[in-house]
Design a protein around this motif. Structure first.
Motif, PDB file in Angstrom:
ATOM      1  N   GLU A  21      -9.457  -4.537   6.135  1.00  0.00           N
ATOM      2  CA  GLU A  21     -10.828  -4.999   6.389  1.00  0.00           C
ATOM      3  C   GLU A  21     -11.811  -3.821   6.355  1.00  0.00           C
ATOM      4  OE1 GLU A  21     -13.473  -7.552   9.632  1.00  0.00           O
ATOM      5  OE2 GLU A  21     -11.370  -7.080  10.063  1.00  0.00           O
ATOM      6  N   GLU A  22     -11.409  -2.684   6.923  1.00  0.00           N
ATOM      7  CA  GLU A  22     -12.271  -1.495   6.872  1.00  0.00           C
ATOM      8  C   GLU A  22     -12.546  -1.084   5.434  1.00  0.00           C
ATOM      9  OE1 GLU A  22     -11.301   1.931   9.234  1.00  0.00           O
ATOM     10  OE2 GLU A  22     -10.504   0.688  10.864  1.00  0.00           O
ATOM     11  N   ALA A  23     -11.508  -1.133   4.609  1.00  0.00           N
ATOM     12  CA  ALA A  23     -11.691  -0.778   3.201  1.00  0.00           C
ATOM     13  C   ALA A  23     -12.661  -1.731   2.520  1.00  0.00           C
ATOM     14  CB  ALA A  23     -10.335  -0.785   2.487  1.00  0.00           C
ATOM     15  N   VAL A  24     -12.504  -3.022   2.792  1.00  0.00           N
ATOM     16  CA  VAL A  24     -13.387  -4.019   2.183  1.00  0.00           C
ATOM     17  C   VAL A  24     -14.829  -3.815   2.639  1.00  0.00           C
ATOM     18  CG1 VAL A  24     -13.910  -6.474   2.063  1.00  0.00           C
ATOM     19  CG2 VAL A  24     -11.538  -5.700   1.861  1.00  0.00           C
ATOM     20  N   ARG A  25     -15.018  -3.597   3.939  1.00  0.00           N
ATOM     21  CA  ARG A  25     -16.366  -3.428   4.481  1.00  0.00           C
ATOM     22  C   ARG A  25     -17.013  -2.113   4.051  1.00  0.00           C
ATOM     23  NH1 ARG A  25     -17.885  -7.237   7.986  1.00  0.00           N
ATOM     24  NH2 ARG A  25     -16.262  -8.570   8.928  1.00  0.00           N
ATOM     25  N   SER A  26     -16.209  -1.163   3.615  1.00  0.00           N
ATOM     26  CA  SER A  26     -16.779   0.117   3.175  1.00  0.00           C
ATOM     27  C   SER A  26     -17.596  -0.031   1.902  1.00  0.00           C
ATOM     28  CB  SER A  26     -15.659   1.133   2.937  1.00  0.00           C
ATOM     29  OG  SER A  26     -14.965   0.845   1.727  1.00  0.00           O
ATOM     30  N   GLY A  27     -17.358  -1.105   1.179  1.00  0.00           N
ATOM     31  CA  GLY A  27     -18.089  -1.324  -0.059  1.00  0.00           C
ATOM     32  C   GLY A  27     -17.449  -0.680  -1.271  1.00  0.00           C
ATOM     33  N   LYS A  28     -16.341   0.052  -1.077  1.00  0.00           N
ATOM     34  CA  LYS A  28     -15.623   0.648  -2.207  1.00  0.00           C
ATOM     35  C   LYS A  28     -14.145   0.310  -2.079  1.00  0.00           C
ATOM     36  CE  LYS A  28     -14.419   4.971  -4.554  1.00  0.00           C
ATOM     37  NZ  LYS A  28     -14.353   4.317  -5.852  1.00  0.00           N
ATOM     38  N   ILE A  29     -13.709  -0.652  -2.856  1.00  0.00           N
ATOM     39  CA  ILE A  29     -12.313  -1.058  -2.796  1.00  0.00           C
ATOM     40  C   ILE A  29     -11.559  -0.705  -4.067  1.00  0.00           C
ATOM     41  CG2 ILE A  29     -12.681  -2.875  -1.095  1.00  0.00           C
ATOM     42  CD1 ILE A  29     -12.677  -4.890  -3.397  1.00  0.00           C
ATOM     43  N   ILE A 240      -7.519  -0.970  -1.204  1.00  0.00           N
ATOM     44  CA  ILE A 240      -6.884  -1.947  -0.319  1.00  0.00           C
ATOM     45  C   ILE A 240      -5.389  -1.631  -0.184  1.00  0.00           C
ATOM     46  CG2 ILE A 240      -6.236  -4.384  -0.107  1.00  0.00           C
ATOM     47  CD1 ILE A 240      -8.917  -5.087  -1.413  1.00  0.00           C
ATOM     48  N   ILE A 241      -4.758  -1.276  -1.292  1.00  0.00           N
ATOM     49  CA  ILE A 241      -3.350  -0.887  -1.257  1.00  0.00           C
ATOM     50  C   ILE A 241      -3.180   0.378  -0.428  1.00  0.00           C
ATOM     51  CG2 ILE A 241      -1.444  -0.025  -2.681  1.00  0.00           C
ATOM     52  CD1 ILE A 241      -2.406  -1.935  -4.877  1.00  0.00           C
ATOM     53  N   ALA A 242      -4.088   1.335  -0.623  1.00  0.00           N
ATOM     54  CA  ALA A 242      -4.009   2.581   0.137  1.00  0.00           C
ATOM     55  C   ALA A 242      -4.211   2.336   1.625  1.00  0.00           C
ATOM     56  CB  ALA A 242      -5.052   3.571  -0.379  1.00  0.00           C
ATOM     57  N   ALA A 243      -5.068   1.381   1.982  1.00  0.00           N
ATOM     58  CA  ALA A 243      -5.298   1.060   3.391  1.00  0.00           C
ATOM     59  C   ALA A 243      -4.013   0.543   4.032  1.00  0.00           C
ATOM     60  CB  ALA A 243      -6.409   0.022   3.513  1.00  0.00           C
ATOM     61  N   TYR A 244      -3.315  -0.331   3.339  1.00  0.00           N
ATOM     62  CA  TYR A 244      -2.033  -0.832   3.832  1.00  0.00           C
ATOM     63  C   TYR A 244      -1.044   0.329   3.992  1.00  0.00           C
ATOM     64  CZ  TYR A 244       1.788  -4.204   4.367  1.00  0.00           C
ATOM     65  OH  TYR A 244       2.829  -4.953   4.856  1.00  0.00           O
ATOM     66  N   LEU A 245      -0.990   1.193   2.987  1.00  0.00           N
ATOM     67  CA  LEU A 245      -0.067   2.318   3.010  1.00  0.00           C
ATOM     68  C   LEU A 245      -0.359   3.269   4.168  1.00  0.00           C
ATOM     69  CD1 LEU A 245       2.225   3.952   1.655  1.00  0.00           C
ATOM     70  CD2 LEU A 245       0.462   5.032   0.242  1.00  0.00           C
TER      71      LEU A 245
END
Length: 378
Positions: A21-29, A240-245
């Protein structure tokens, strides 16, 4: 009926949805967002890697390595036969011919003793695969490579947090490829990483990963515009993948401690089987264990098949592993005809047992009891 025990179950720290969610809200996914940079820093600053680049898979990291070597049709690359198809396929895509090497008698890793005789004037690289996260004999491999002017590319797909003589696997060869597939200790569902240990490849690796453009240099302010400067492809993953990782990387110590407990319980329970001729994982003095998988080496293919069926009847999923690539439908006609008996042996006889974070003591006891009850009657 007893609950079934799967072979694998991906670990979930609980922070993955929050970071996504943080990645999505950052505006750069798209690629190279804030979580990609956090992952890069984790490997470079906390684990001691020189330079890393996240990729969409280990396969992509290997394909980047093949591009960085400028392989041409007719070049040769030495690869173990007992490995996943991604290892040779990355080099076949560049037109290289694969020269398959056998495994050792001790474990499924590539046999350094056979390498010199496989080198020809066309050989460009050796690709050791650290099976089960256990290091290949890198000094012996590097000695052959140095003597003949060859590159060494580590296939470290299974080897996160494992070491060779106190050096992290993936930091020894010129290049190395890691996997974060859902079956690995640390996962992003899919995902991988290229480790760059030879500074000559660092800048070009960024270009190849960015579709052949110098866009990374542009974003750092090093050029005023970016363009097409080399071959390449879209190898970088979504943030998004990196956020999970990253949520997984934060739990590396915890994950490894749990896997160690499970692995050691298996090893102690099955030590008695060695007297019956059943093989257990072997750890050379130069290697550490990252507890990626636990396997038995059955005495015959028929025995392994019967053991798989025996465990399946008890709702336990145990699985075999690679088929030997030198005799595969695609490459058998291209292979030079050498027999590779140890590759065949491991292909016929290795059986992998369930090993995942949530495998509790009761479930593991069922697995151990299932294996021991089989051998009591065999």
């Amino acid at each position: 009926m007893l609950p079934s025990i799967p072979f694998n179950k991906p670990y979930l720290s609980g922070l993955e949805p929050r970071y996504i969610e943080e990645a999505v809200r950052s505006g750069k996914i798209s690629g190279d967002g804030m979580f990609t940079q956090r992952c890069h820093r984790f490997f470079e600053e906390q684990l001691g890697f020189n330079k890393v680049l996240l990729t969409t898979s280990c396969t992509d990291a290997l394909e980047m390595a093949a591009l960085l070597l400028d392989l041409r049709p007719g070049d040769e690359v030495i690869v173990p036969s007992f490995t996943f198809v991604s290892t040779p396929n990355a080099f076949v895509l560049r037109g290289a011919n694969i020269v398959f090497a056998d495994s050792t008698a001790v474990n499924p890793n590539i046999d350094p003793a056979c390498l010199s005789e496989l080198v020809t004037p066309r050989t460009r690289a050796i690709v050791p695969v650290h099976y089960a996260g256990i290091a290949c004999d890198m000094d012996a491999i590097q000695a052959v490579a140095s003597r003949h002017g060859l590159a060494v590319i580590e296939d470290a797909a299974q080897a996160i947090d494992s070491f060779y003589n106190n050096r992290p696997l993936g930091t020894i060869g010129s290049l190395a490829a890691f996997s974060f597939h859902e079956t690995k200790n640390i996962t992003a569902g899919e995902g991988g990483m290229l480790s760059i240990n030879d500074a000559r490849f660092a800048q070009r690796a960024e270009v190849i990963r960015e579709k052949g453009t110098n866009r990374s240099s542009f974003f750092r302010g090093e050029v005023d515009k970016y363009g097409w400067v080399d071959v390449g492809s879209s190898f970088l993953p979504s943030d998004i993948i990196a956020a999970y990782l990253y949520a997984q990387l934060e739990q590396l110590t915890n994950i490894q401690a749990r896997r160690k407990t499970i692995w050691q319980a298996y090893y102690e329970a099955f030590r008695s089987l060695v007297a019956q001729g059943v093989g257990l994982p072997a750890l050379p003095a130069y290697a550490t264990n990252n507890w990626h998988l636990f396997y038995l080496v059955c005495r015959t293919l028929a025995e392994r098949t019967a053991l798989i069926d025996h465990l399946k009847e008890r709702q336990i999923l145990a699985v075999f592993h690679y088929l030997p690539l030198h005799s595969s439908p695609y490459y058998a006609a291209k292979h030079d005809g050498r027999t590779l008996p140890w590759a065949d042996h491991y292909s016929n006889c290795i059986l992998r047992l369930p090993l995942y974070y949530e495998l509790n003591a009761d479930l593991q006891y069922r697995i151990i009891d299932g294996v021991l009850s089989f051998y009591k009657n065999h």
